[in-house]
Design an enzyme around this catalytic site. Sequence first.
Site, PDB file in Angstrom:
ATOM      1  CD  GLU A 264     -11.506  -0.356 -32.903  1.00  0.00           C
ATOM      2  OE1 GLU A 264     -11.426  -1.152 -33.832  1.00  0.00           O
ATOM      3  OE2 GLU A 264     -10.496   0.127 -32.332  1.00  0.00           O
TER       4      GLU A 264
ATOM      5  CB  ILE B 227      -8.179   5.967 -31.926  1.00  0.00           C
ATOM      6  CG1 ILE B 227      -7.968   7.367 -31.374  1.00  0.00           C
ATOM      7  CG2 ILE B 227      -7.209   5.660 -33.045  1.00  0.00           C
ATOM      8  CD1 ILE B 227      -6.562   7.590 -30.819  1.00  0.00           C
TER       9      ILE B 227
ATOM     10  CE  LYS C 240      -7.743   2.819 -22.396  1.00  0.00           C
ATOM     11  NZ  LYS C 240      -7.758   4.251 -22.114  1.00  0.00           N
TER      12      LYS C 240
ATOM     13  CG  ASP D 222      -7.382   3.277 -18.732  1.00  0.00           C
ATOM     14  OD1 ASP D 222      -8.476   2.693 -18.786  1.00  0.00           O
ATOM     15  OD2 ASP D 222      -6.948   4.006 -19.653  1.00  0.00           O
TER      16      ASP D 222
ATOM     17  CD  GLU E   1     -11.681   3.820 -16.783  1.00  0.00           C
ATOM     18  OE1 GLU E   1     -12.455   2.890 -16.541  1.00  0.00           O
ATOM     19  OE2 GLU E   1     -11.615   4.348 -17.906  1.00  0.00           O
TER      20      GLU E   1
ATOM     21  CB  THR F 241     -19.413   8.511 -19.339  1.00  0.00           C
ATOM     22  OG1 THR F 241     -19.326   9.041 -18.019  1.00  0.00           O
ATOM     23  CG2 THR F 241     -18.815   9.481 -20.326  1.00  0.00           C
ATOM     24  CB  VAL F 242     -19.414   4.602 -22.532  1.00  0.00           C
ATOM     25  CG1 VAL F 242     -19.344   3.984 -23.920  1.00  0.00           C
ATOM     26  CG2 VAL F 242     -18.030   5.098 -22.106  1.00  0.00           C
TER      27      VAL F 242
ATOM     28  N   GLY G  77     -10.346   4.873 -26.879  1.00  0.00           N
ATOM     29  CA  GLY G  77     -11.647   5.517 -27.094  1.00  0.00           C
ATOM     30  C   GLY G  77     -12.133   5.477 -28.527  1.00  0.00           C
TER      31      GLY G  77
END
Length: 428
Positions: free
Chosen positions: A131, A138, A207, A203, A192, A16-17, A136
Amino acid sequence: MNEQQTIKIGLLGLGTVGSGVYKIIERQKEEMVKKTGARLEIAGILVHNLNKVRDGVDTSLLTDRWEDIINNDEISIVIEVMGGIEPAKTMILEALNSGKNVVTANKDLVAEYGRELLDAAENNGVDFLFEAAVAGGIPIIRPLKQCLAANEMDEVIGIVNGTTNYILTKMFEEGMDFDEALEKATELGYAEADPTADIEGLDAGRKVAIMASIAFHSRVTFSDVYTEGITKISARDINYAKEFGNVIKLLGVAHNTEDGIEVSVHPMMIPQEHPLASVRDSFNAVFVHGDAVDDVMFYGRGAGEFPTASAIMGDVIDVVRDIQYHCTGRISCTCYRETKVKEFREVKNKFFLRMQVDNKPGVLAAIASVFGVHQVSISKVIQKIITDGVAELVIVTEAVKEYHMEDALEYLKDMETTREISSVIREY
Ligand code: NAP
Ligand code: HSE
C-alpha cells in the site's frame, strides 16, 4: 482466534519510513493487542551503517547481516523499507520463499518485478502487500483491488509525487526557485535518496505503472510509461499558467481505451477550478473512474515519515489478522488480462507551446502553416514583444497525436525565424 499471540517482525531499513514504522509500533504497543488480538514485536532491524546515531531505538535489535532476519524462523512478517531493486529484491524473494509475509513501500521493485514477487507470495501462500508504494499515506492499492473490484475502470489520473508537488507549489505560490524548493523537500524527508527519480518523473511513473496494472487487470511495467519531469518548468511558464487561469502539476495519467492502455507522467497545465489544482505541498491525490462507482477521488499526504508508515502499518495489521485466521495469501496478483500498452506517440494531448521568433511579417503565418501540414489544430495564439526584433509567441493546440506535434516541433526548430523553442507543456 488465538488471543495474545506474539507476532514477530523483521524490519529491513530504518531511514525516514523505517523510523516511522518503529515509532508507531512502539507507541501503539498496547492498542495493537486490542486492535488485532496479537502483540507485535520487532525482532531485528537491518541497517547499512551500525554506527549511525538512532535516538530512541533499541540498538540491540540492529544488524547489518540480512540473514539474521530472513533466517530467523520466529519472524513471520518482514517489512522492507530500504528501497532500490537490489539487494531488496533478493531479500524479499528469500523471505517469501521461506514462508514469511512481506510488506513493502518499494515502488521501484513492484513497478518492475511485481508479477514475480506476487507469484512467489502466491506459491508460498503468504501475503505480499505494498500500500505504501503508491501515494504515501493515501489508501489506493486496497481500494483498487478490493473496494472497487466490481468496476470496469477506464481512468486513473493523479498527483502521485510529493516532492514535485511541493516544489511546484512553492514556485507557483511563493516564487521560490527550483533548487531552494528541492532542498526543502529533501530536508522534510519527501525526496528519494537520489531526487532525480522525483524531479524527472520516474518515481511517479513507477506509481502509475502499479496503479494501471491493478485498475486495468493487465501488467503495466515502469518501462511502458512515458515519463517527463519538471526541471524545465520556468517562472515564465508559471506566469502564463496564472494568466490563463491554470496551475502546473506533474500528473500521472492512465487510460484504458479500446485500442490499448495509455500511460504517462508529465507536467500539465490544469484549470485552477479543477479539484487537482487545489492539491498543494506534499499532498497527493488520485482520481479513478469506474463504470459503476463513477468518479472517486483519494487525497492525502503522499510522502514523509508518518504518512508512509501509516500505510505500512495498515498492511501489517491486515497480515496479522490473516495470520490469526490462517488465510494469508488471500489476495494476490489481479492481472488476469493481457491488454497492450499503446505507444505514446499515438496518444492525443493538447499542448501549450512557448517560443521566441523573429518579429517580422509572415512569421506567424509560416508557423501556422507548419502546424496545418502536420495536422496540429491551433486553439489560441498570444504574441508579446520581448525585445526589438524578437517576439515571444504562445500557442495552445487542440488535442493532437503526440507524433504530429513532435514532427511539427522538429520542423519549427529548424526554421530560420525561430530563435528558441522555450517550452512545451501539455494541457488538460
Ligand atoms: P532512507 O531514508 O534512505 O532509508 C533507507 C534505510 O535502508 C536506511 O536505514 C539504510 O540504512 C537502509 N539500507 C539501505 N540500503 C541498505 C543495504 N544494502 N543494507 C542494509 N540496509 C540498507 O529511505 P526512505 O525514504 O525511508 O525510503 C524507504 C522506501 O520507502 C523506499 O523504497 C522509498 O521509495 C519508499 N517510500 C518512501 C517515502 C518517503 O516519504 N520517504 C514514501 C513512500 C515510499 P542506514 O540507516 O544505515 O543508512
Ligand atoms: N519521493 C516520493 C515523493 C516519496 O516525493 O512522493 C513517496 O514515494
